[in-house]
Each structure stands twice: as structure tokens, then as C-alpha cells.
Design an enzyme around this catalytic site. Sequence first.
Site, PDB file in Angstrom:
ATOM      1  CE1 TYR A 121     -29.965   4.663  47.545  1.00 21.24           C
ATOM      2  CE2 TYR A 121     -31.981   4.026  46.153  1.00 21.24           C
ATOM      3  CZ  TYR A 121     -30.301   3.991  45.966  1.00 21.24           C
ATOM      4  OH  TYR A 121     -29.713   4.495  44.887  1.00 21.24           O
ATOM      5  CG  HIS A 142     -25.182   7.418  37.663  1.00 22.22           C
ATOM      6  ND1 HIS A 142     -24.599   8.202  38.259  1.00 22.22           N
ATOM      7  CD2 HIS A 142     -25.392   5.892  38.625  1.00 22.22           C
ATOM      8  CE1 HIS A 142     -24.577   7.890  39.504  1.00 22.22           C
ATOM      9  NE2 HIS A 142     -25.017   6.530  39.494  1.00 22.22           N
ATOM     10  NE  ARG A 183     -30.306 -40.947  12.382  1.00 23.01           N
ATOM     11  CZ  ARG A 183     -29.241 -41.593  12.759  1.00 23.01           C
ATOM     12  NH1 ARG A 183     -30.053 -42.347  13.834  1.00 23.01           N
ATOM     13  NH2 ARG A 183     -27.992 -42.153  12.334  1.00 23.01           N
ATOM     14  CG  PHE A 236     -32.585  -2.130  40.603  1.00 26.21           C
ATOM     15  CD1 PHE A 236     -31.263  -3.416  41.059  1.00 26.21           C
ATOM     16  CD2 PHE A 236     -32.824  -1.305  41.403  1.00 26.21           C
ATOM     17  CE1 PHE A 236     -30.466  -2.708  42.126  1.00 26.21           C
ATOM     18  CE2 PHE A 236     -32.540  -1.012  43.173  1.00 26.21           C
ATOM     19  CZ  PHE A 236     -31.263  -2.310  43.248  1.00 26.21           C
ATOM     20  CD  GLU A 282     -24.828  -0.071  43.045  1.00 27.60           C
ATOM     21  OE1 GLU A 282     -24.596  -0.372  42.358  1.00 27.60           O
ATOM     22  OE2 GLU A 282     -25.382   0.675  42.731  1.00 27.60           O
TER      23      GLU A 282
END
Length: 500
Positions: free
Chosen positions: A56, A86, A283, A329, A413
Site C-alpha cells: 500500500y 492533495h 474563593r 496517522f 476512511e
Amino acid sequence: MENSHYISSEVLSLEVLRDIIEQHKTLALSEEAKLNIEKCREYLDKKMASNETPIYGINTGFGSLCNVKISNDNLSQLQENLVMSHACGTGDEVPQEIVKIMLLLKIQSLSYGHSGVQLQTVERLVDFYNHDILPVVYTQGSLGASGDLAPLAHLSLPLLGMGEVYCDGFRQPASKVLEKMAWQPIVLQSKEGLALLNGTQFMSAYGCYVLLKAEKFSYLADVISAISLEGFDGRIEPFDELIHFVRPHKGQIVTARHMKELLEDSQIIAQPKEHVQDPYSFRCIPQVHGASKDTIEYVKKVFKTEINSVTDNPNIFIDSDVIISGGNFHGQPLALALDFLGIALAELGSISERRTYQLISGLRGLPAFLVDNPGLNSGFMIPQYTAASIASQNKQLASPASVDSIVSSNGQEDHVSMGANAATKALRIMENLERILAIELMNASQAIEFRRPLQSSPFIEMFLKSYREEVPLVKEDRILHYDIQNSVAFLNSFMIDLEE
């Protein structure tokens, strides 16, 4: 090379990162890093020469195109196409300080010898860092899983002589800068584009940048709240260690101790009080500030692990003779941590705005809106509006990004972290917190003047003296926008040794 940091397998901590940034150190690859990179590349080249099996991202397409085999003749073009296709970022530009951290973290991740890149590719990234050649990267385009693909594509384009960079103060084509430096564009080999684009360096750089600011402004929140307490004529008892030892959260104990130190030898805190209790925003400073401190510490641990990790895909393991495609990733650890950090910072702002509100309310002998002749003068009426507006925006921004996901890449994805959105939101929250605390400091420093001639602690008086050199006391109405801006600049100018 005394002012250099050597990239190696030694742990890169946030403290080391701060030192690199503040000391303007250059980067250099250690001999160990060079050997790791070269050995991994040599292994991959031999593997490709003797193996026809699809691997891959090395000789296949990407994402849902993972089953498309690519011939060896086209592997370089495959990687170049990946980077170009990309580079789809949009929106605002990533601040240059964060781009520089992205470069550093990408270099660090590639140096471990599990990514298969060429040595010259990493050396060129080092050159970019050292010469302040900073790629133009955009804030939008990453889903925070499969890595920060679009931002890292823009970070990588200049390696190929593409895209744009900032150099010598100007935005210009990367090709011109490479020509000026007499550098040839890198010719990507198999897997290199994927190694450059896969990874969490966008999220990680934002997280590191915000964390470095968060530690500083967590400290300053204590200082400013102590000044507010003095201006409000508050009580010291809520900071007694006995209370906090029976509920021993670390951040709570540390905050209470810090408040006591800040107020040591103060005449104002020592004077008798007519009121029995203070509002929660005073406080409960140890409990609220302390919880944010503990959150910052947790997030630091997450990011320390991340920036010392390999986050591209697939990963190459020479000793085991395997190349494994996994999911390092995926930004889920960072997304959750960044959301948590955003909430913690928003809460520091929320309680700060409440203290500002108390100070302008005409209580405990203070004039309404902290100014003489209220009515003729509006005084500090509207800075509180501004703080309230910003605090409210932070509550909206603190809504978690990590609970969202959206399907991409044709279903391959199918779960993403949205950590990139968490990262950019965290920075906005941090910048908003700076403004909220600056407004509280304006009000607190004004309020304490109405306690004169009593003095606060030596530390606080010294702090206020420095502040007054930048922002004078308000005696009658003026444009307070400039005071807010100068107050933010004053706080940012401080160099604090947080380890001490």
C-alpha cells in the site's frame, strides 16, 4: 554548532522545543538519524527490486484506490501526483511560527528510520527550517485521520519546487527561492510522498504551540487573580494548605501555594476583613485554576508521546523484515486532548471574566466601574462587555470537535478524528484567553489603587510598576481599545521560567 539542536532518538520534550524556539536554534541531523534514514531507504529499494507484491502506498494507489497496482516505472510520478493532488488547503494561512514547528516535527518523525524517505529529502526540510523558508499552509483541509493530508501537502510542495513560501519577509513562489539558493527540486522516490503527507504534524504543531502559551498564561492567570483579590479586598484563608491537603489534586495544591507566595507580605491581604466569604470566582481559584493546570499536564503527556512517534503509513520495520499498513496517522489521541485543553483554557477565561464583573460592581468600597465621577465617566463598564463577549465565544469554541466524524475517500476512511479542527479552535481559545486576562489585569490594577496607601506584596507591586509603564492609570474616560492591546502585548512580553 553550539546553537544547534541535533535531531536524534533522544526524547523531544516541550521544554526542549521551547528552548529551540526561544533560542532560535538551527537544526542538524545526528549521525544516528542519518544512518536510520539511509538504512530504511536502502531496505525499501531492495524490497521493491525483488518483490512484485502490491504494498500500500508504495506501488499502489491511495485511499480507496489502494487496490490499483502501479508499475515501477511510474512510482516517482505517483508520489509527485500525490503531493500535488492533495494540496487542497483553503481558509486562513497557518501562522508562520506554527509552520516552523510543523517542519521540525516532520523532520523528527522521519528521522526514526521507519518511513523510507531519502536522506536528501529530510536534509532539504532541515534547510527550509534553518533558512526560515516557510511554506504557505492553510488551516482548512484536514480531517485529522490519514494524517493532516492537505496541510502537509502544502508543507511538502516546495520540496518539488512548487507552491509558495515565505522567505526574507515576502511570500513568493518556491521555485524562485530554490533557484536563488541553487537547490534542485527533490525527485521523490517510492513511498516518499505518502511519508510526507501521512502524519499528525499539523495537529501536533498547533498543540505544542498552544501548550507553550497555555503554561505561561496559566501562571499569569494566578498572578492576575491575586491582583484582583487584592483589589477586591479578598481573604487569604481559602488558600490555606490544610484545605487542599484533604482534597489533594495536584493542580489545586500548586495553585493555592502559588497564591500564598504571590500575596506574601501584603498589607492589603493582612488587614482585617468585614466580610466572611468571597464569591466563588475568588474563593475557588485553587480548584478552578488547578483543574486547568492538571489538564495542561495531561495534554502535555499526550503531545510528548506524539512528537516522539512515527505517524506516517505504512511503517517499515527492517529487523522484522516487514512493511505494515496500519493507522498511526489517526489523530484521535490528539483530538481528544486538544478538546480537553480548549475546555480548560475556556474555563480560565470564564472565571477571569467573573472576577472582572465583581470588580466593577461597586462592592467593598470600590466606585462603580472603577472610576472617579461615575456617570460623567463610564470607566471600565465596557471592557467587561468585551470580556463577556470573548468568554462566551470561547464556550462556543470549546464544544468538542472529536465527537464528530464524516466519511471520506469513498468509504475507506470511514471514521476520522477532526483533530485539525480541534487544533485550530484551541489556538483561537488561547488567543481569546490572552485578551480576557488582559482585561482582568486592567480592572485589577485599577481597583488596587483604591486600596492605597496600603501596599500589596513586593512581587505584585513590582509587577504593577512594570505594567504601569505600558498602561497608565485611568483617571477619566479614554479609548480603552489601546489599553487592551497594550495589556495583551505586556503579558506576551513576559519570559517566565516555568520550571522554577
